[in-house]
Design a protein around this motif. Structure first.
Motif, PDB file in Angstrom:
ATOM      1  N   THR A 241       6.966   7.161  -6.888  1.00 57.86           N
ATOM      2  CA  THR A 241       7.016   6.852  -5.992  1.00 57.86           C
ATOM      3  C   THR A 241       4.897   8.053  -5.927  1.00 57.86           C
ATOM      4  OG1 THR A 241       8.421   7.137  -4.738  1.00 57.86           O
ATOM      5  CG2 THR A 241       6.479   6.512  -3.196  1.00 57.86           C
ATOM      6  N   ALA A 242       4.836   8.619  -5.740  1.00 57.38           N
ATOM      7  CA  ALA A 242       3.421   9.414  -5.383  1.00 57.38           C
ATOM      8  C   ALA A 242       2.630   8.873  -6.489  1.00 57.38           C
ATOM      9  CB  ALA A 242       3.645  10.867  -5.786  1.00 57.38           C
ATOM     10  N   ARG A 243       2.062   8.163  -7.803  1.00 51.67           N
ATOM     11  CA  ARG A 243       1.948   7.817  -8.534  1.00 51.67           C
ATOM     12  C   ARG A 243       1.158   6.986  -8.376  1.00 51.67           C
ATOM     13  NH1 ARG A 243       4.943  12.349 -10.353  1.00 51.67           N
ATOM     14  NH2 ARG A 243       4.127  13.765 -11.798  1.00 51.67           N
ATOM     15  N   THR A 244       2.395   5.601  -7.917  1.00 43.47           N
ATOM     16  CA  THR A 244       2.339   4.940  -7.429  1.00 43.47           C
ATOM     17  C   THR A 244       1.488   4.119  -6.444  1.00 43.47           C
ATOM     18  OG1 THR A 244       4.077   4.331  -9.040  1.00 43.47           O
ATOM     19  CG2 THR A 244       3.507   2.555  -6.586  1.00 43.47           C
ATOM     20  N   GLY A 245       2.045   5.727  -5.281  1.00 45.39           N
ATOM     21  CA  GLY A 245       0.572   5.039  -4.351  1.00 45.39           C
ATOM     22  C   GLY A 245      -0.403   5.359  -4.408  1.00 45.39           C
ATOM     23  N   ALA A 246      -1.075   6.174  -4.747  1.00 44.30           N
ATOM     24  CA  ALA A 246      -2.203   7.365  -5.656  1.00 44.30           C
ATOM     25  C   ALA A 246      -3.211   5.768  -6.507  1.00 44.30           C
ATOM     26  CB  ALA A 246      -2.009   7.914  -6.611  1.00 44.30           C
ATOM     27  N   TYR A 247      -2.521   4.700  -6.849  1.00 40.19           N
ATOM     28  CA  TYR A 247      -3.359   3.680  -7.837  1.00 40.19           C
ATOM     29  C   TYR A 247      -3.331   2.691  -7.339  1.00 40.19           C
ATOM     30  CZ  TYR A 247      -2.775   5.465 -12.912  1.00 40.19           C
ATOM     31  OH  TYR A 247      -2.598   6.361 -13.811  1.00 40.19           O
ATOM     32  N   PHE A 248      -2.440   2.357  -5.691  1.00 37.26           N
ATOM     33  CA  PHE A 248      -2.334   1.622  -5.003  1.00 37.26           C
ATOM     34  C   PHE A 248      -3.551   1.326  -4.207  1.00 37.26           C
ATOM     35  CE2 PHE A 248      -0.815  -1.065  -1.276  1.00 37.26           C
ATOM     36  CZ  PHE A 248      -0.719  -2.078  -2.191  1.00 37.26           C
ATOM     37  N   SER A 249      -3.645   3.502  -4.064  1.00 44.55           N
ATOM     38  CA  SER A 249      -5.247   3.813  -3.139  1.00 44.55           C
ATOM     39  C   SER A 249      -6.245   2.994  -3.152  1.00 44.55           C
ATOM     40  CB  SER A 249      -4.717   5.121  -2.460  1.00 44.55           C
ATOM     41  OG  SER A 249      -5.219   5.188  -3.666  1.00 44.55           O
ATOM     42  N   VAL A 250      -6.477   2.233  -4.576  1.00 44.87           N
ATOM     43  CA  VAL A 250      -7.611   2.034  -4.629  1.00 44.87           C
ATOM     44  C   VAL A 250      -8.097   0.760  -4.678  1.00 44.87           C
ATOM     45  CG1 VAL A 250      -7.481   3.439  -6.692  1.00 44.87           C
ATOM     46  CG2 VAL A 250      -7.005   0.493  -7.402  1.00 44.87           C
ATOM     47  N   ALA A 251      -6.696  -0.155  -3.995  1.00 43.72           N
ATOM     48  CA  ALA A 251      -6.683  -1.608  -3.789  1.00 43.72           C
ATOM     49  C   ALA A 251      -8.377  -1.645  -2.910  1.00 43.72           C
ATOM     50  CB  ALA A 251      -5.990  -1.988  -2.389  1.00 43.72           C
ATOM     51  N   PRO A 252      -8.819  -0.907  -2.046  1.00 42.41           N
ATOM     52  CA  PRO A 252     -10.199  -1.015  -0.672  1.00 42.41           C
ATOM     53  C   PRO A 252     -11.416  -0.888  -1.669  1.00 42.41           C
ATOM     54  CG  PRO A 252      -8.988   0.813   0.344  1.00 42.41           C
ATOM     55  CD  PRO A 252      -7.923   0.563  -1.151  1.00 42.41           C
TER      56      PRO A 252
END
Length: 352
Positions: A241-252
């Motif tokens: 979860t944490a690693r996926t969330g970190a990658y996903f936070s580059v969406a902006p």
């Protein structure tokens, strides 16, 4: 960690980031809560159609091989309630009381809360490099969202923080069902959340948009929410979860790049600083190597797999030798050592 492992999460971020400027073009024609409902509906309807086409292509029945184990349904329902209903509702209420700059800054909190819940509540492992990568990515998001003179926080800030908390809970609950068919999980979330939000918007007296606006919303929702969420579920399965969330936070960052393509504009220095920080954070995550002797506890579940070192089992049915394939299988106790991530097969405690 290889860049290949990170690809589903980054692709999910790209699709979701693209949906933001595209959805922005629809805001004037569709009320915000109605738009949220239609985006989720587009996600659910599109993925259900895609699932039906996939089943037909495979020569399987419409529901053959599909389903969520009864024991995992509470996790899925919880994810839908927090991420598909409460999160969007709190965000829309907060946006009505908060400046756009403040809201964009606050939304960066989602990645932090996602990681904190994963690490503290669900005991997902994290070393200093992963934590540092998360901090750097979030700092990049803050810079990307920052607008000097954008206004101070209002009471709506708490509502937006509440939305971030809901989505962080959603991310961690979705991890619990990520071993199931990704399109099925994302499709169910989209359908139920879309119906819920659309009914709430309609019952609140919001006008039904034009057919062209509805169609555009459904299409944007299919790509930006449906396919994105499917890839997000795959990433949860393989990265945690944490690693996926970190990658996903580059969406902006992707959203800004696409906005620049739609509305050409030379980015300022803050953009380049933010891009550099996010690239550094992704690099820190990609270069991770987590290896130690660990023991797999007995586990029974169903997901697509190959007969690798973690999947050495016999079949109770006539198997045609095709891999990868999906069926219910059991893992026995296994102790070994190899590089790994906190995926669905590596949710163990650490001595350090």
């Amino acid at each position: 960690m290889s860049i290949r492992s990170a690809t589903p999460a980054l692709a999910a971020a790209l699709l979701f980031g693209a949906s933001t400027p595209l959805a922005k073009t629809l805001v004037g024609d569709v009320a915000p809560l109605m738009l949220a409902g239609l985006l989720y509906l587009g996600s659910g309807l599109g993925l259900c159609l895609l699932l039906a086409l996939r089943q037909w292509w495979r020569g399987a029945g419409l529901l053959q091989g599909l389903g969520i184990p009864r024991a995992e349904l509470p996790w899925l329902l919880g994810a839908i309630v927090f991420g598909g209903v409460l999160g969007p509702a709190l965000l829309m209420l907060g946006l009505a009381q908060t400046s756009g700059a403040s809201a964009a800054l606050l939304l960066n909190v989602e990645a932090v809360l996602t990681a904190v819940i994963a690490w503290l509540v669900f005991k997902e492992n994290a070393d200093r490099q992963i934590v540092l990568g998360m901090v750097v990515i979030v700092l990049g998001g803050v810079l990307l969202s920052w607008e000097p003179g954008g206004g101070s926080f209002s009471g709506g800030a708490l509502l937006i923080l509440g939305a971030c908390l809901c989505w962080a809970i959603d991310n961690n609950l979705t991890r619990k069902v990520s071993s199931n068919d990704a399109m099925l999980v994302a499709g169910l979330k989209g359908l139920l959340a879309g119906l819920g939000n659309t009914v709430i918007a309609w019952a609140s007296g919001m006008a039904w948009p034009s057919p062209a606006a509805v169609a555009a919303s459904l299409v944007v929702g299919f790509f930006g929410y449906g396919l994105s969420l499917s890839l997000f579920v795959v990433a949860l399965r393989t990265l945690g979860t944490a690693r996926t969330g970190a990658y996903f936070s580059v969406a902006p960052l992707f959203g800004v790049l696409i906005s620049m393509a739609l509305w050409p504009e030379l980015p300022g220095p803050l953009f380049w600083m933010a891009a550099a920080l996010m690239a550094l954070g992704v690099w820190l995550h990609v270069r991770e190597r987590h290896e130690h002797e660990h023991t797999h506890a007995p586990l029974a579940h169903s997901h697509r797999h190959r007969h690798d070192e973690h999947h050495q089992h016999t079949h109770s049915f006539a198997w045609d030798g095709v891999q990868p394939h999906s069926h219910f299988h059991r893992h026995e106790v296994l102790t070994h050592k190899h590089p790994h991530y906190p995926d669905i097969h590596h949710q163990h405690a650490h001595r350090h």
